[in-house]
Scaffold this motif. Structure first.
Motif, PDB file in Angstrom:
ATOM      1  N   PRO A  48       2.165   0.007  -3.908  1.00 10.60           N
ATOM      2  CA  PRO A  48       3.517  -1.063  -2.997  1.00 10.60           C
ATOM      3  C   PRO A  48       2.785  -2.268  -2.851  1.00 10.60           C
ATOM      4  CG  PRO A  48       2.714   0.450  -1.797  1.00 10.60           C
ATOM      5  CD  PRO A  48       1.745   0.864  -3.216  1.00 10.60           C
ATOM      6  N   SER A  49       1.622  -3.017  -2.289  1.00  5.26           N
ATOM      7  CA  SER A  49       1.140  -3.960  -2.069  1.00  5.26           C
ATOM      8  C   SER A  49       1.033  -4.994  -3.336  1.00  5.26           C
ATOM      9  CB  SER A  49       0.125  -3.823  -1.144  1.00  5.26           C
ATOM     10  OG  SER A  49      -0.359  -4.782  -0.800  1.00  5.26           O
ATOM     11  N   CYS A  50       0.260  -4.062  -4.626  1.00  6.62           N
ATOM     12  CA  CYS A  50      -0.369  -4.922  -5.509  1.00  6.62           C
ATOM     13  C   CYS A  50      -0.122  -4.993  -6.749  1.00  6.62           C
ATOM     14  CB  CYS A  50      -2.004  -5.247  -5.352  1.00  6.62           C
ATOM     15  SG  CYS A  50      -3.062  -3.851  -5.940  1.00  6.62           S
ATOM     16  N   GLN A  51       0.839  -3.585  -6.532  1.00  6.90           N
ATOM     17  CA  GLN A  51       0.884  -3.166  -7.958  1.00  6.90           C
ATOM     18  C   GLN A  51       0.205  -2.629  -9.238  1.00  6.90           C
ATOM     19  OE1 GLN A  51       4.554  -3.362  -7.605  1.00  6.90           O
ATOM     20  NE2 GLN A  51       5.155  -4.764  -6.250  1.00  6.90           N
ATOM     21  N   ARG A  52      -0.691  -2.382  -8.133  1.00  4.38           N
ATOM     22  CA  ARG A  52      -1.379  -1.879  -9.356  1.00  4.38           C
ATOM     23  C   ARG A  52      -1.664  -0.443  -9.958  1.00  4.38           C
ATOM     24  NH1 ARG A  52      -8.139  -1.355  -7.750  1.00  4.38           N
ATOM     25  NH2 ARG A  52      -8.618   0.589  -8.884  1.00  4.38           N
ATOM     26  N   TYR A  53      -1.794   0.189 -11.287  1.00  4.95           N
ATOM     27  CA  TYR A  53      -1.321   1.693 -12.073  1.00  4.95           C
ATOM     28  C   TYR A  53      -2.161   2.473 -10.886  1.00  4.95           C
ATOM     29  CZ  TYR A  53      -0.591   4.968 -14.876  1.00  4.95           C
ATOM     30  OH  TYR A  53      -0.299   6.608 -15.156  1.00  4.95           O
ATOM     31  N   GLN A  54      -1.979   2.969 -10.317  1.00  8.85           N
ATOM     32  CA  GLN A  54      -2.171   4.367  -9.848  1.00  8.85           C
ATOM     33  C   GLN A  54      -1.403   5.115  -9.559  1.00  8.85           C
ATOM     34  OE1 GLN A  54      -3.783   2.810  -6.214  1.00  8.85           O
ATOM     35  NE2 GLN A  54      -2.203   3.390  -4.959  1.00  8.85           N
ATOM     36  N   GLU A  55      -1.841   6.977  -9.484  1.00  4.14           N
ATOM     37  CA  GLU A  55      -1.198   8.206  -9.513  1.00  4.14           C
ATOM     38  C   GLU A  55      -0.083   7.666  -8.203  1.00  4.14           C
ATOM     39  OE1 GLU A  55      -0.520  10.159 -12.338  1.00  4.14           O
ATOM     40  OE2 GLU A  55      -1.435   8.925 -12.828  1.00  4.14           O
ATOM     41  N   LYS A  56      -0.141   7.461  -7.058  1.00  4.61           N
ATOM     42  CA  LYS A  56       0.199   7.655  -5.661  1.00  4.61           C
ATOM     43  C   LYS A  56       0.527   6.501  -5.360  1.00  4.61           C
ATOM     44  CE  LYS A  56      -3.969   8.088  -4.600  1.00  4.61           C
ATOM     45  NZ  LYS A  56      -4.929   8.350  -3.494  1.00  4.61           N
ATOM     46  N   ARG A  57       1.348   6.578  -4.545  1.00  4.13           N
ATOM     47  CA  ARG A  57       2.477   5.192  -3.896  1.00  4.13           C
ATOM     48  C   ARG A  57       1.979   5.324  -2.467  1.00  4.13           C
ATOM     49  NH1 ARG A  57       6.002   1.530  -5.440  1.00  4.13           N
ATOM     50  NH2 ARG A  57       6.710   2.172  -2.861  1.00  4.13           N
ATOM     51  N   THR A  58       0.006   4.578  -2.353  1.00  4.18           N
ATOM     52  CA  THR A  58      -0.609   4.495  -0.912  1.00  4.18           C
ATOM     53  C   THR A  58      -1.280   3.208  -1.336  1.00  4.18           C
ATOM     54  OG1 THR A  58      -1.841   5.730  -2.243  1.00  4.18           O
ATOM     55  CG2 THR A  58      -0.779   7.101  -0.262  1.00  4.18           C
ATOM     56  N   CYS A  60      -4.015   0.877  -1.996  1.00  2.00           N
ATOM     57  CA  CYS A  60      -4.895   0.926  -3.119  1.00  2.00           C
ATOM     58  C   CYS A  60      -6.020   0.340  -2.547  1.00  2.00           C
ATOM     59  CB  CYS A  60      -5.489   0.371  -4.844  1.00  2.00           C
ATOM     60  SG  CYS A  60      -4.951  -1.431  -4.513  1.00  2.00           S
ATOM     61  N   GLN A  61      -7.295   1.108  -2.648  1.00  2.00           N
ATOM     62  CA  GLN A  61      -8.441   0.223  -2.466  1.00  2.00           C
ATOM     63  C   GLN A  61      -8.830  -1.232  -2.411  1.00  2.00           C
ATOM     64  OE1 GLN A  61     -11.441   2.536  -4.050  1.00  2.00           O
ATOM     65  NE2 GLN A  61     -11.887   3.292  -2.228  1.00  2.00           N
ATOM     66  N   ASP A  62      -8.342  -1.767  -3.522  1.00  2.32           N
ATOM     67  CA  ASP A  62      -8.349  -3.258  -3.407  1.00  2.32           C
ATOM     68  C   ASP A  62      -7.921  -4.556  -2.256  1.00  2.32           C
ATOM     69  OD1 ASP A  62     -10.185  -2.646  -5.601  1.00  2.32           O
ATOM     70  OD2 ASP A  62      -8.771  -4.538  -6.465  1.00  2.32           O
ATOM     71  N   CYS A  63      -6.786  -3.410  -1.674  1.00  2.00           N
ATOM     72  CA  CYS A  63      -5.712  -3.783  -0.870  1.00  2.00           C
ATOM     73  C   CYS A  63      -5.848  -3.874   0.294  1.00  2.00           C
ATOM     74  CB  CYS A  63      -4.547  -3.134  -0.813  1.00  2.00           C
ATOM     75  SG  CYS A  63      -3.563  -4.505  -2.630  1.00  2.00           S
ATOM     76  N   GLN A  64      -7.232  -2.573   0.707  1.00  2.00           N
ATOM     77  CA  GLN A  64      -7.644  -2.309   2.284  1.00  2.00           C
ATOM     78  C   GLN A  64      -8.892  -3.109   2.388  1.00  2.00           C
ATOM     79  OE1 GLN A  64      -8.513   1.863   1.617  1.00  2.00           O
ATOM     80  NE2 GLN A  64      -6.186   1.951   1.562  1.00  2.00           N
ATOM     81  N   PHE A  65      -9.493  -3.130   0.781  1.00  3.38           N
ATOM     82  CA  PHE A  65     -10.421  -4.547   1.045  1.00  3.38           C
ATOM     83  C   PHE A  65     -10.270  -5.599   1.743  1.00  3.38           C
ATOM     84  CE2 PHE A  65     -12.556  -7.639  -1.127  1.00  3.38           C
ATOM     85  CZ  PHE A  65     -14.320  -7.597  -0.554  1.00  3.38           C
ATOM     86  N   TRP A  66      -8.790  -6.439   0.999  1.00  3.77           N
ATOM     87  CA  TRP A  66      -8.529  -7.573   0.892  1.00  3.77           C
ATOM     88  C   TRP A  66      -8.244  -7.494   2.719  1.00  3.77           C
ATOM     89  CZ3 TRP A  66     -10.182 -11.365  -1.121  1.00  3.77           C
ATOM     90  CH2 TRP A  66     -10.566 -11.119  -2.333  1.00  3.77           C
ATOM     91  N   GLN A  67      -7.423  -6.764   3.289  1.00  2.00           N
ATOM     92  CA  GLN A  67      -6.766  -6.762   4.486  1.00  2.00           C
ATOM     93  C   GLN A  67      -7.966  -6.271   5.423  1.00  2.00           C
ATOM     94  OE1 GLN A  67      -3.084  -5.857   4.128  1.00  2.00           O
ATOM     95  NE2 GLN A  67      -4.159  -6.547   6.250  1.00  2.00           N
ATOM     96  N   ALA A  68      -9.365  -5.420   5.362  1.00  2.42           N
ATOM     97  CA  ALA A  68     -10.407  -5.973   6.389  1.00  2.42           C
ATOM     98  C   ALA A  68     -10.988  -6.865   6.064  1.00  2.42           C
ATOM     99  CB  ALA A  68     -11.616  -5.049   5.515  1.00  2.42           C
ATOM    100  N   LYS A  69     -10.579  -7.849   5.144  1.00  2.00           N
ATOM    101  CA  LYS A  69     -11.191  -9.396   5.296  1.00  2.00           C
ATOM    102  C   LYS A  69     -10.806 -10.396   5.719  1.00  2.00           C
ATOM    103  CE  LYS A  69     -13.852 -11.880   2.317  1.00  2.00           C
ATOM    104  NZ  LYS A  69     -14.450 -12.303   0.331  1.00  2.00           N
ATOM    105  N   TYR A  70      -8.990 -10.085   5.804  1.00  2.00           N
ATOM    106  CA  TYR A  70      -8.516 -10.993   6.339  1.00  2.00           C
ATOM    107  C   TYR A  70      -7.504 -10.538   6.691  1.00  2.00           C
ATOM    108  CZ  TYR A  70     -10.296 -14.158   3.357  1.00  2.00           C
ATOM    109  OH  TYR A  70     -11.059 -15.143   1.876  1.00  2.00           O
ATOM    110  N   PRO A  71      -7.965 -10.267   8.251  1.00  2.00           N
ATOM    111  CA  PRO A  71      -7.516  -8.888   8.724  1.00  2.00           C
ATOM    112  C   PRO A  71      -5.572  -9.815   9.458  1.00  2.00           C
ATOM    113  CG  PRO A  71      -8.996  -9.172  10.347  1.00  2.00           C
ATOM    114  CD  PRO A  71      -8.918 -10.531   9.160  1.00  2.00           C
ATOM    115  N   GLY A  72      -5.744 -11.033   9.563  1.00  4.49           N
ATOM    116  CA  GLY A  72      -4.221 -11.415  10.192  1.00  4.49           C
ATOM    117  C   GLY A  72      -3.370 -11.091   8.932  1.00  4.49           C
TER     118      GLY A  72
END
Lengths: 229, 762
Positions: A48-58, A60-72
């Motif tokens: 839902p955040s970056c439109q990357r293809y995956q089975e679930k609608r949660t 993704c790891q990439d986005c979690q990585f960016w979120q962790a890097k730039y928390p604000g």
């Protein structure tokens, strides 16, 4: 009309709405069968955040990585198509061989999208000057020529294009953008949309995002790319 | 070379923009010659703004020039002032227009000296020999004649077929010549078009020798001359499938596809076939009478062949727009009739349609055609949709090939003919049965032009949608418009009293506001003169031509009561037709009328038996919520003029007296029995004859307004000068259907009245 991709003759039957509504009518430059061959993003099977293809609608790891890097930051990305062989061929012809006419291939799809999603300010990611000189046109700006965009960013000269790096090298790239626009442009808008052609790791778009933050923009930043790899 | 390149440039520039120019042409033709000029003016100005917003100078310039050109052309073909033509003159009658009906000969002719002017010709045949001669004639004729030139009559009633308008728009004809004597008559087939028309008539006469109904199918489907009898035509148009029986665009496409199919089987090259078609199709178009649908089909085929030759590719929308523009330039009245509108409207709908299922497509076509059908024919048959689904393939795949096959069979293979004929008879009987089922036929009435335009636009919007939600939204708008229009017609705010201009005779319709109740006083009718069998015409009576269309136009599907004043033919001559065609709840008449054998004959075998109410003076009648009091006759009679039923009523706080044909003695009787009787509106008795309208009677009633119902050029000289002088002397203003056509009084419950005459244009 002749299709730019398959060179076949085709016709457009105007819809009643287009006939009656005020405003210019675009002539499509590709036939519908060619356009249908590009695979649009299915939101049921995408992050839902970056439109990357995956089975679930949660998220993704990439986005979690960016979120962790730039928390604000809140990351929200829009994209229209997947990157496949058909799309690779398109970008080969458009970007590498420099067929400027192909910039109009997706204009109807892009227009449809921006009829429903509107932002205060649009900003294209610029190419560096050397590649601009080589290609002869700004390929991102040409894709989004129907939008009124502001030049807020400038790209530093880089030795190697992103496309030729691997994933680790991409993520390790230092900030490549600097703010070149008028600072007054950042005072009023509540939302800025950053436009690019392809989203692969999110590095360039995140750099552009942080560049705007450093320049002092406080509002919402959303990103958009034609293709999500 | 340069020209070709420039043409190519222009075509590329105009690609998928031609629809705007086509629409501009249609709206301009409508604006110049149609009714309600402000509606097309509004639409046209919107179109101009819309095209301006395209920001394409070439398209805008072309649109403006089309508006100017079509506008001037359409303006030029407006009917000029009528001038007289000297007699005797030499005229040239078209072979295929000659019709013989009873002792009447009719045809379309041109004056030989000034070829341009054409007119209708009527002639009363003098002998059976003369009739036989014209019946078997297939030549164009040059006649020297004496006769009287008269302008063609316009419709004088609402809902009535307007022959004057029709003849002008279809043939540019505005006069009729009633020939009194033919001085000489010679063949003249010299011109090549004349030769073509002569062949057409020859083929027509040949086909007419086949048994019925096979001959109707042959003439209709092969030479485009649909000559079925009147009930058959009525049935088919009621079912909405009349277009299948006469050669139309649909059939021409099937024919052309058939030609391509067989030619390729016979190893002819496509180029060869195309070249032959290019020459033969325009001739064929002339030969079969060049109806709008046929013109469209032939032009489209010719355009396709030309485009194929120069290897250009156009979209369907562009093609139909070009055909629309070309045909409108040739004939600005192209789209003023139902046939033209349906032909172009349906093909446009098929192009824009985005529903893929066959039923969805047919449903969309129905949505788009329904408002037009309602506007022109006031009713709609519920079976239309299904019948079209069945009948169109049946005609295209089975009937049309069979008919073409039969046409080329030698005449002596009668057993095949009778076999085919048997099948067609069975089909006709089925269709007749469905058409006569009253419950399936919805009498809607005539919706207003604005609602019709709105409905058509909504239908096009619906058929163009791909999303279910949008289709649903459109359908809701469509349904709402339809229901609103139905309520406006069937639950009017105003009541009306209408003197129908039925010719020499009486027929008055009274309706009440809101929950509409309807009473008809007399039906009108014609005195039948004794005729020999060869002189008898097949024709419709006044009720079928005038009253029934008017009732349908008003959305009236049944009558709550019919009042018969007395038994003269000009008051109830057409009663039988009326009882057969429309349900009637009650029939009211003066006592004693049933003793009259002439009257009793008329009541034989109506489809639904109404209740009969014989009345006498002093009886109070409550007819459909309206109170009537009978004030005459005082004793039962045989239904002669002096036994006329006279009714008094109050409608919208005004008093009315409907007098029938009561004579002066009866009038005096009324004022002696009712010395305090006063009225506001008086129907003058006996069409204004001097045997009625006693000055004392009118003086006592003190009417504010008088109404006369009499026919044009009637043989009795009604209304008499004496009656008119009485009215003038007593200062009673009056209106006469003879000069005003249909006269309508509308009233509301609070007593507001306004009068409207349908008007006879000079």
């Amino acid at each position: 009309m002749r299709c730019l991709l398959c060179a076949a003759q085709f016709h457009q039957t105007l819809s009643v709405q287009t006939i009656l509504k005020l405003g210019p009518i675009m002539r499509p430059t590709v036939c519908s069968s060619c356009l249908d061959r590009f695979v649009p993003i299915n939101h049921q099977n995408a992050c839902p955040s970056c439109q990357r293809y995956q089975e679930k609608r949660t998220v993704c790891q990439d986005c979690q990585f960016w979120q962790a890097k730039y928390p604000g930051e809140s990351f929200r990305h829009h994209a229209l198509f997947y990157y496949d062989d058909q799309m690779q061929q398109f970008f080969q012809d458009y970007k590498a061989r420099g067929d400027f006419r192909l910039a109009t291939v997706f204009s109807s799809v892009i227009n449809d999208f921006f009829r429903h999603h509107q932002f205060d300010t649009y900003c294209c990611l610029p190419p560096d000057l050397q590649r601009l000189a080589n290609r002869g046109f700004d390929h991102v700006k040409a894709l989004f020529s129907s939008l009124e965009t502001l030049d807020l960013l400038q790209k530093r000269q880089s030795s190697q294009p992103q496309a030729q790096k691997n994933r680790q090298q991409r993520l390790a790239t230092p900030q490549i953008y600097s703010f070149s626009g008028d600072y007054r442009c950042l005072k009023h808008p509540r939302s800025i949309l950053l436009l690019d052609d392809i989203y692969t790791t999110g590095r360039t778009l995140t750099h552009a995002r942080m560049c705007l933050r450093e320049a002092g923009f406080k509002g919402k930043i959303v990103t958009f790319s034609l293709v999500r790899a | 070379m340069i020209i070709q390149r420039q043409a190519k440039w222009l075509v590329n520039r105009l690609e998928d923009r031609l629809i705007f120019i086509g629409l501009a042409a249609i709206l301009t033709a409508w604006l110049v010659n149609g009714q309600r000029w402000w509606l097309p003016a509004l639409l046209l100005s919107y179109l101009c703004i819309r095209v301006a917003s395209l920001a394409d100078k070439v398209v805008f310039f072309l649109m403006i020039s089309i508006i100017v050109v079509v506008g001037t052309l359409a303006f030029r073909v407006r009917p000029p002032r009528i001038t007289t033509i000297p007699a005797p003159i030499n005229i040239h009658i078209q072979a295929d227009s000659i019709k013989v009906n009873g002792d009447q000969l009719s045809g379309i002719a041109t004056e030989i000296n000034s070829k341009s002017k054409s007119f209708l010709v009527y002639y009363r045949l003098q002998s059976p020999q003369e009739k036989l001669y014209f019946q078997n004639n297939y030549h164009n004729l040059n006649l020297q004649i004496t006769g009287e030139v008269t302008p063609i009559m316009a419709a004088t009633n609402r809902g009535q077929f307007d022959n004057r308008n029709y003849q002008w728009q279809a043939h540019r004809i505005q006069y009729a010549i009633n020939v009194s004597q033919i001085q000489s008559c010679v063949y003249d087939d010299h011109h090549w078009i004349d030769q073509l028309l002569s062949w057409r008539q020859q083929l027509y006469l040949h086909f007419m020798r086949f048994p019925k109904p096979l001959n109707v199918y042959l003439t209709g489907l092969i030479i485009g001359k649909f000559d079925g009898d009147l009930t058959f035509k009525q049935d088919m148009s009621q079912l909405g499938i009349i277009h299948l029986f006469s050669l139309s665009g649909l059939h021409v496409f099937v024919l052309i596809n058939g030609i391509y199919f067989f030619a390729t089987r016979l190893r002819f090259t496509r180029e060869l076939v195309e070249r032959w078609l290019l020459i033969l199709l325009p001739l064929y178009c002339l030969f079969v009478g060049a109806g709008v649908g046929i013109r469209r089909a032939v032009f489209l085929t010719v355009l396709n062949i030309c485009l194929h030759q120069v290897k250009w590719h156009w979209g369907k929308l562009d093609k139909i727009s070009v055909i629309m523009i070309v045909l409108l330039l040739l004939d600005p009245y192209l789209l003023f009739n139902l046939g033209g509108q349906l032909s172009f409207g349906m093909s446009l709908a098929l192009i824009l349609n985005r529903w893929h299922s066959a039923i969805g497509r047919q449903l969309n076509l129905m949505l788009a055609s329904l408002p037009l059908l309602l506007y022109f024919s006031y009713s709609w048959h519920l079976g239309t949709l299904i019948l079209n689904l069945i009948m169109i393939p049946l005609f295209e795949v089975i009937i049309l090939p069979i008919i073409i096959g039969v046409a080329f069979l030698p005449f002596d293979m009668w057993h095949i003919h009778s076999f085919v004929n048997g099948g067609l008879t069975a089909l006709d009987q089925c269709l007749h049965f469905v058409a006569q089922t009253r419950t399936l036929n919805v009498i809607f009435g005539q919706p207003s032009l604005i609602i019709v335009t709105g409905l058509v636009m909504t239908a096009f919007w619906i058929l163009n949608q791909t999303q279910q939600r949008n289709r649903l939204k459109g359908s809701v708008v469509y349904g709402t418009l339809l229901v609103v229009s139905f309520i406006m017609i069937h639950f009017p705010l105003m009541g009306q009293i209408t003197l129908i201009d039925i010719g020499q005779g009486d027929s008055i319709l009274i309706t009440t506001p809101f929950h509409r109740q309807t009473v008809l006083i007399d039906t009108g009718g014609k005195l039948k003169l004794p005729l020999q069998s060869w002189q008898k015409k097949i024709q419709q009576d006044g009720v079928t031509k005038i009253t029934l269309p008017f009732l349908k136009q008003q959305g009236i599907s049944h009558l709550d009561a019919i009042v018969l004043t007395h038994q003269d033919a000009d008051h109830l001559g057409d009663l039988q037709t009326l009882l057969q065609s429309i349900p009637v709840v009650r029939v009211v008449f003066a006592q004693g009328l049933t003793q009259n054998p002439h009257f009793y004959q008329k009541l034989v075998d109506p489809m639904i038996k109404p209740h009969y109410f014989p009345v006498l003076a002093g009886d109070q009648l409550n007819l459909a919520g309206m109170r009537f009091s009978a004030v005459h006759p005082f004793q039962p009679g045989m239904g002669a003029n002096e036994d006329s039923l006279v009714l008094y009523t109050e409608l919208g706080h005004k008093r009315w007296l409907f007098t029938g044909d009561v004579d002066q003695a009866g009038e005096k009787g009324i004022i002696t029995h009712y010395p305090s009787l006063k009225v506001d509106f008086l129907k003058i008795a006996h069409h204004g004859s001097k045997t009625s309208s006693n000055p004392d009677f009118i003086q006592q009633l003190q009417p504010q307004f008088a109404l006369i119902s009499s026919g044009r050029h009637n043989r009795y000289g009604h209304p008499d000068q004496e009656t008119l002088q009485t009215l003038t002397k007593l200062r009673v203003p009056y209106l006469n259907t003879q000069t005003s056509g249909m006269i309508t009084f509308r009233y509301s419950l609070n007593g507001n009245y306004h009068v409207r005459v349908f008007g006879v244009k000079p």
